[in-house]
Enzyme design. Structure first.
Site, PDB file in Angstrom:
ATOM      1  N   ARG A  49      17.011  47.675  50.905  1.00 30.01           N
ATOM      2  CA  ARG A  49      15.617  47.439  51.280  1.00 30.01           C
ATOM      3  C   ARG A  49      14.796  48.723  51.325  1.00 30.01           C
ATOM      4  O   ARG A  49      13.603  48.713  51.107  1.00 30.01           O
ATOM      5  CB  ARG A  49      15.566  46.719  52.628  1.00 30.01           C
ATOM      6  CG  ARG A  49      15.788  45.232  52.450  1.00 30.01           C
ATOM      7  CD  ARG A  49      15.786  44.526  53.765  1.00 30.01           C
ATOM      8  NE  ARG A  49      16.992  44.899  54.520  1.00 30.01           N
ATOM      9  CZ  ARG A  49      17.411  44.263  55.598  1.00 30.01           C
ATOM     10  NH1 ARG A  49      16.735  43.259  56.071  1.00 30.01           N
ATOM     11  NH2 ARG A  49      18.507  44.636  56.212  1.00 30.01           N
ATOM     12  N   LYS A 148      35.062  44.331  53.759  1.00 29.68           N
ATOM     13  CA  LYS A 148      35.461  43.765  55.034  1.00 29.68           C
ATOM     14  C   LYS A 148      34.289  43.880  56.012  1.00 29.68           C
ATOM     15  O   LYS A 148      33.416  44.705  55.771  1.00 29.68           O
ATOM     16  CB  LYS A 148      36.710  44.454  55.563  1.00 29.68           C
ATOM     17  CG  LYS A 148      36.481  45.923  55.902  1.00 29.68           C
ATOM     18  CD  LYS A 148      37.564  46.495  56.747  1.00 29.68           C
ATOM     19  CE  LYS A 148      37.450  46.012  58.175  1.00 29.68           C
ATOM     20  NZ  LYS A 148      38.016  46.931  59.161  1.00 29.68           N
ATOM     21  N   ASP A 177      40.535  45.197  50.396  1.00 33.27           N
ATOM     22  CA  ASP A 177      41.242  45.700  51.571  1.00 33.27           C
ATOM     23  C   ASP A 177      41.721  47.079  51.157  1.00 33.27           C
ATOM     24  O   ASP A 177      42.644  47.200  50.346  1.00 33.27           O
ATOM     25  CB  ASP A 177      42.435  44.796  51.911  1.00 33.27           C
ATOM     26  CG  ASP A 177      43.115  45.240  53.193  1.00 33.27           C
ATOM     27  OD1 ASP A 177      43.292  46.462  53.380  1.00 33.27           O
ATOM     28  OD2 ASP A 177      43.453  44.382  54.019  1.00 33.27           O
ATOM     29  N   HIS A 178      41.084  48.116  51.676  1.00 26.63           N
ATOM     30  CA  HIS A 178      41.345  49.435  51.096  1.00 26.63           C
ATOM     31  C   HIS A 178      42.791  49.898  51.293  1.00 26.63           C
ATOM     32  O   HIS A 178      43.258  50.776  50.591  1.00 26.63           O
ATOM     33  CB  HIS A 178      40.326  50.478  51.585  1.00 26.63           C
ATOM     34  CG  HIS A 178      40.602  51.029  52.948  1.00 26.63           C
ATOM     35  ND1 HIS A 178      40.289  50.366  54.097  1.00 26.63           N
ATOM     36  CD2 HIS A 178      41.159  52.202  53.343  1.00 26.63           C
ATOM     37  CE1 HIS A 178      40.637  51.100  55.145  1.00 26.63           C
ATOM     38  NE2 HIS A 178      41.172  52.225  54.717  1.00 26.63           N
ATOM     39  N   LYS A 182      45.788  52.153  48.570  1.00 28.31           N
ATOM     40  CA  LYS A 182      46.473  53.421  48.855  1.00 28.31           C
ATOM     41  C   LYS A 182      47.707  53.542  47.974  1.00 28.31           C
ATOM     42  O   LYS A 182      48.500  52.598  47.861  1.00 28.31           O
ATOM     43  CB  LYS A 182      46.883  53.482  50.336  1.00 28.31           C
ATOM     44  CG  LYS A 182      45.712  53.657  51.289  1.00 28.31           C
ATOM     45  CD  LYS A 182      46.201  53.714  52.723  1.00 28.31           C
ATOM     46  CE  LYS A 182      45.056  53.587  53.714  1.00 28.31           C
ATOM     47  NZ  LYS A 182      44.330  54.823  53.944  1.00 28.31           N
ATOM     48  N   GLU A 216      45.677  55.976  65.239  1.00 31.12           N
ATOM     49  CA  GLU A 216      44.573  56.879  64.907  1.00 31.12           C
ATOM     50  C   GLU A 216      44.290  57.756  66.111  1.00 31.12           C
ATOM     51  O   GLU A 216      44.315  57.273  67.246  1.00 31.12           O
ATOM     52  CB  GLU A 216      43.320  56.073  64.575  1.00 31.12           C
ATOM     53  CG  GLU A 216      43.448  55.273  63.307  1.00 31.12           C
ATOM     54  CD  GLU A 216      42.166  54.522  63.006  1.00 31.12           C
ATOM     55  OE1 GLU A 216      41.307  55.082  62.316  1.00 31.12           O
ATOM     56  OE2 GLU A 216      42.028  53.392  63.484  1.00 31.12           O
ATOM     57  N   ASP A 235      40.001  44.327  63.366  1.00 30.95           N
ATOM     58  CA  ASP A 235      39.661  45.517  62.581  1.00 30.95           C
ATOM     59  C   ASP A 235      40.846  46.008  61.740  1.00 30.95           C
ATOM     60  O   ASP A 235      40.662  46.491  60.627  1.00 30.95           O
ATOM     61  CB  ASP A 235      39.208  46.620  63.553  1.00 30.95           C
ATOM     62  CG  ASP A 235      38.626  47.832  62.850  1.00 30.95           C
ATOM     63  OD1 ASP A 235      37.734  47.631  62.005  1.00 30.95           O
ATOM     64  OD2 ASP A 235      39.040  48.965  63.145  1.00 30.95           O
ATOM     65  N   HIS A 240      44.585  44.902  57.169  1.00 28.16           N
ATOM     66  CA  HIS A 240      45.427  45.984  56.642  1.00 28.16           C
ATOM     67  C   HIS A 240      46.923  45.807  56.979  1.00 28.16           C
ATOM     68  O   HIS A 240      47.780  45.905  56.106  1.00 28.16           O
ATOM     69  CB  HIS A 240      44.969  47.325  57.199  1.00 28.16           C
ATOM     70  CG  HIS A 240      43.500  47.592  57.017  1.00 28.16           C
ATOM     71  ND1 HIS A 240      42.809  47.186  55.906  1.00 28.16           N
ATOM     72  CD2 HIS A 240      42.592  48.229  57.801  1.00 28.16           C
ATOM     73  CE1 HIS A 240      41.540  47.575  56.024  1.00 28.16           C
ATOM     74  NE2 HIS A 240      41.389  48.196  57.156  1.00 28.16           N
ATOM     75  N   LYS A 340      43.536  53.072  68.667  1.00 25.25           N
ATOM     76  CA  LYS A 340      42.641  54.232  68.587  1.00 25.25           C
ATOM     77  C   LYS A 340      43.011  55.184  69.723  1.00 25.25           C
ATOM     78  O   LYS A 340      43.585  54.778  70.717  1.00 25.25           O
ATOM     79  CB  LYS A 340      41.190  53.793  68.780  1.00 25.25           C
ATOM     80  CG  LYS A 340      40.708  52.773  67.748  1.00 25.25           C
ATOM     81  CD  LYS A 340      39.863  53.408  66.683  1.00 25.25           C
ATOM     82  CE  LYS A 340      39.284  52.390  65.729  1.00 25.25           C
ATOM     83  NZ  LYS A 340      39.224  52.873  64.347  1.00 25.25           N
TER      84      LYS A 340
HETATM   85  C1  BG6 Z   1      38.924  50.481  58.651  1.00 27.27           C
HETATM   86  C2  BG6 Z   1      38.634  50.213  60.111  1.00 27.27           C
HETATM   87  O1  BG6 Z   1      39.025  49.283  57.939  1.00 27.27           O
HETATM   88  O2  BG6 Z   1      40.139  51.198  58.536  1.00 27.27           O
HETATM   89  C3  BG6 Z   1      38.579  51.514  60.895  1.00 27.27           C
HETATM   90  O3  BG6 Z   1      37.404  49.534  60.242  1.00 27.27           O
HETATM   91  C4  BG6 Z   1      39.831  52.316  60.671  1.00 27.27           C
HETATM   92  O4  BG6 Z   1      38.381  51.267  62.286  1.00 27.27           O
HETATM   93  C5  BG6 Z   1      40.124  52.455  59.186  1.00 27.27           C
HETATM   94  O5  BG6 Z   1      39.621  53.594  61.247  1.00 27.27           O
HETATM   95  C6  BG6 Z   1      41.477  53.096  58.962  1.00 27.27           C
HETATM   96  O6  BG6 Z   1      41.606  53.387  57.603  1.00 27.27           O
HETATM   97  P1  BG6 Z   1      42.456  54.634  57.115  1.00 27.27           P
HETATM   98  O7  BG6 Z   1      42.395  54.554  55.620  1.00 27.27           O
HETATM   99  O8  BG6 Z   1      41.802  55.856  57.692  1.00 27.27           O
HETATM  100  O9  BG6 Z   1      43.820  54.433  57.675  1.00 27.27           O
END
Ligand code: BG6
Length: 503
Positions: A49, A148, A177-178, A182, A216, A235, A240, A340
């Site tokens: 936008r 996501k 889904d990243h 990996k 994390e 999350d 994941h 976290k």
């Molecule tokens: C994301 C979450 O999908 O993945 C985050 O929303 C998280 O909260 C992150 O920190 C972790 O991804 P990676 O690749 O750093 O392990």
């Protein structure tokens, strides 16, 4: 990396003024371009936008690219169009712009749409694209990447699938889904299915338990507003970590293609014993970090973070025990843990093998407590660590645990592509193997739903505090007690033999 020929295409990014675009997407496209993997011609059309000219968009994106003399060549592929994405009429403007670009590039109508917008726009944009025929594959492929979160519970995920499928077919949909992008996650498939060594051992007869940890050290940073409505289960676990579990537990696929792999993944999810209101509390532990001092510095608790409700009951930690009721895994629990503000950032899969059936050496007891362990490190320092007992040199037969450590970085000088590079290129090539299929996403939500219900409906469902910088509440240890080895507690620095230092 993928050496398929790339067809000319346009990548349209919705949410182009957002964080994901500049931090992940544009750098990934830049790297692909540098490796000459994007083919020719190609164009990126940023859409959002915010009012901006092509030039301003290019300038903005340049800030997120490494200094390089070829940057100007790269940014000449970037274009920008501002539209009110919620208004159907505006899509005529988008279509005209795309037609113009196609002519300019002399390219067919191959288009990848990337939805990197707030999730409430996920059902809206595809509907409006369809209203101007931008879902039609007559003049070239049309694919839709959906970021996501894919829903916030089973019902919303089903409804989103339903809405998307009104305008695009499943083959056109790429739910990202990243974690699947990996490199080491993909290596899990290769480790399991290109070595004959593991397969005979990869089952309940030889494996006592499997642990999947993703910790994390960061807290919620600037994302408190989003996170407080999400929590660790939505999350990290539903997407994941369930994908990782699927890859560890699946049967060998017949071939490596999207359907075959995703069918096997679905079968795993279908075999997981569903939790019920009665079994949630015994199998799932949730926690929330509280303030503490880390290395002499005062660290705020979750409820003091920006954007977080002062009385929040959102979990920043989850540990759970899942049972897979099938021939391979019956009786071998899978433990999942994520949080976290933990002592370090690490994602790893630990396979705890059962002890040898008869112990000949030492007093027996000592060796029994050191059974074989395979640690698959997803990040950081990607690699594989095998722990086994070997003889102490010299007299007698004393056994000591030793590490065989393989570090991915030593495999070759080869460049490790980022998850977004791999996944974007796969989509451009029409390969959905590393994307989630609609039925898998729904099944994963179905497994999470009893937990979400219990936490929402039962005010007595415990939420345990844990000091920021710790490994989570003590209840997580109780969950695993009685199982071989307990949780593995890795910390950041690798000692010489490749083991994480123990805390
Ligand atoms: C994301 C979450 O999908 O993945 C985050 O929303 C998280 O909260 C992150 O920190 C972790 O991804 P990676 O690749 O750093 O392990």
């Amino acid at each position: 990396m993928n050496m398929k020929k790339t067809e000319p295409h346009i990548l349209v990014i919705f949410g182009a003024s957002g964080d994901l675009t500049k931090r992940k997407l544009i750098p990934a496209i830049y790297n692909l371009h540098h490796q000459k993997l994007l083919g020719h011609p190609f164009a990126i059309l940023g859409v959002s936008r915010t009012q901006m000219s092509d030039e301003e968009f290019r300038e903005k994106m340049l800030e997120f690219l490494p200094e390089n003399e070829q940057n100007n060549d790269f940014v000449s592929h970037l274009h920008y169009e501002s539209i009110q994405t919620s208004e159907q009429d505006e899509y005529k403007k988008l279509k005209e712009r795309l037609d113009k670009l196609k002519k300019q590039l002399n390219a067919p109508g191959n288009i990848v749409f990337y939805l990197s917008t707030p999730p409430n726009m996920y059902p809206v944009i595809p509907m409006h694209l369809a209203s101007v025929g931008l879902n039609s594959q007559e003049d070239g492929f049309k694919r839709l990447i959906v970021e996501k979160p894919f829903g916030t519970n089973l019902e919303s995920a089903k409804s989103l699938n339903h809405d998307l499928l009104e305008y695009f077919n499943e083959e056109q949909l790429y739910r990202i889904d990243h974690y699947l992008g990996k490199e080491t996650v993909q290596n899990l498939l290769v480790l399991r299915f290109s070595n004959s060594l593991w397969e005979p051992l990869w089952n309940h007869k030889y494996i006592d338990n499997v642990q999947i940890t993703s910790s994390e050290s960061l807290g919620v940073e600037k994302r408190g507003g989003y996170y407080d409505h999400s929590g660790a289960l939505r999350d990290m676990v539903q997407n994941h970590l369930m994908q990782l579990l699927g890859l560890v537990a699946m049967e060998p696929p017949t071939v490596v293609n999207a359907d075959s792999i995703r069918n096997e993944m679905l079968k795993v999810f279908q075999s997981i014993r569903p939790l019920t209101p009665e079994t949630v509390s015994a199998n799932v532990v949730r926690g929330q970090y509280t303030s503490s001092r880390i290395k002499g510095i005062e660290v705020p608790g979750y409820r003091e973070e920006e954007g977080v409700n002062k009385q929040s009951r959102t979990e920043t930690f989850v540990a759970m025990k899942l049972q897979i009721d099938n021939w391979r895994w019956s009786g071998t629990p899978f433990f999942i843990r994520t949080g976290k503000k933990m002592p370090t950032r690490v994602t790893e899969i630990v396979i705890n093998f059962r002890p040898a059936p008869h112990l000949l050496f030492n007093s027996g007891e000592e060796q029994k407590s050191q059974p074989n362990q395979l640690v698959i490190r997803i990040q950081p320092d990607e690699g594989i660590l095998m722990k086994m007992g070997l003889k102490v040199p010299g007299a007698g037969f004393n056994v000591q645990p030793v590490n065989m450590n393989f570090r991915y970085a030593e495999l070759s000088e080869a460049y490790l592509p980022t998850a977004y590079e791999r996944l974007l290129l796969d989509c451009i090539h029409g390969d959905a193997t590393l994307y989630s299929r609609g039925d898998n996403v729904e099944k994963a939500w179905e497994l999470m739903q009893p937990i979400l219900n219990e936490w929402e409906n039962n005010p007595a469902a415990p939420l345990h505090g844990y000091p920021a910088g710790s490994w989570g509440p003590a209840e997580a240890d109780k969950l695993i007690s009685g199982h071989l080895n307990g949780w593995r507690y890795p910390c950041k620095n690798l000692s010489n033999d490749g083991e994480y230092c123990e805390l």
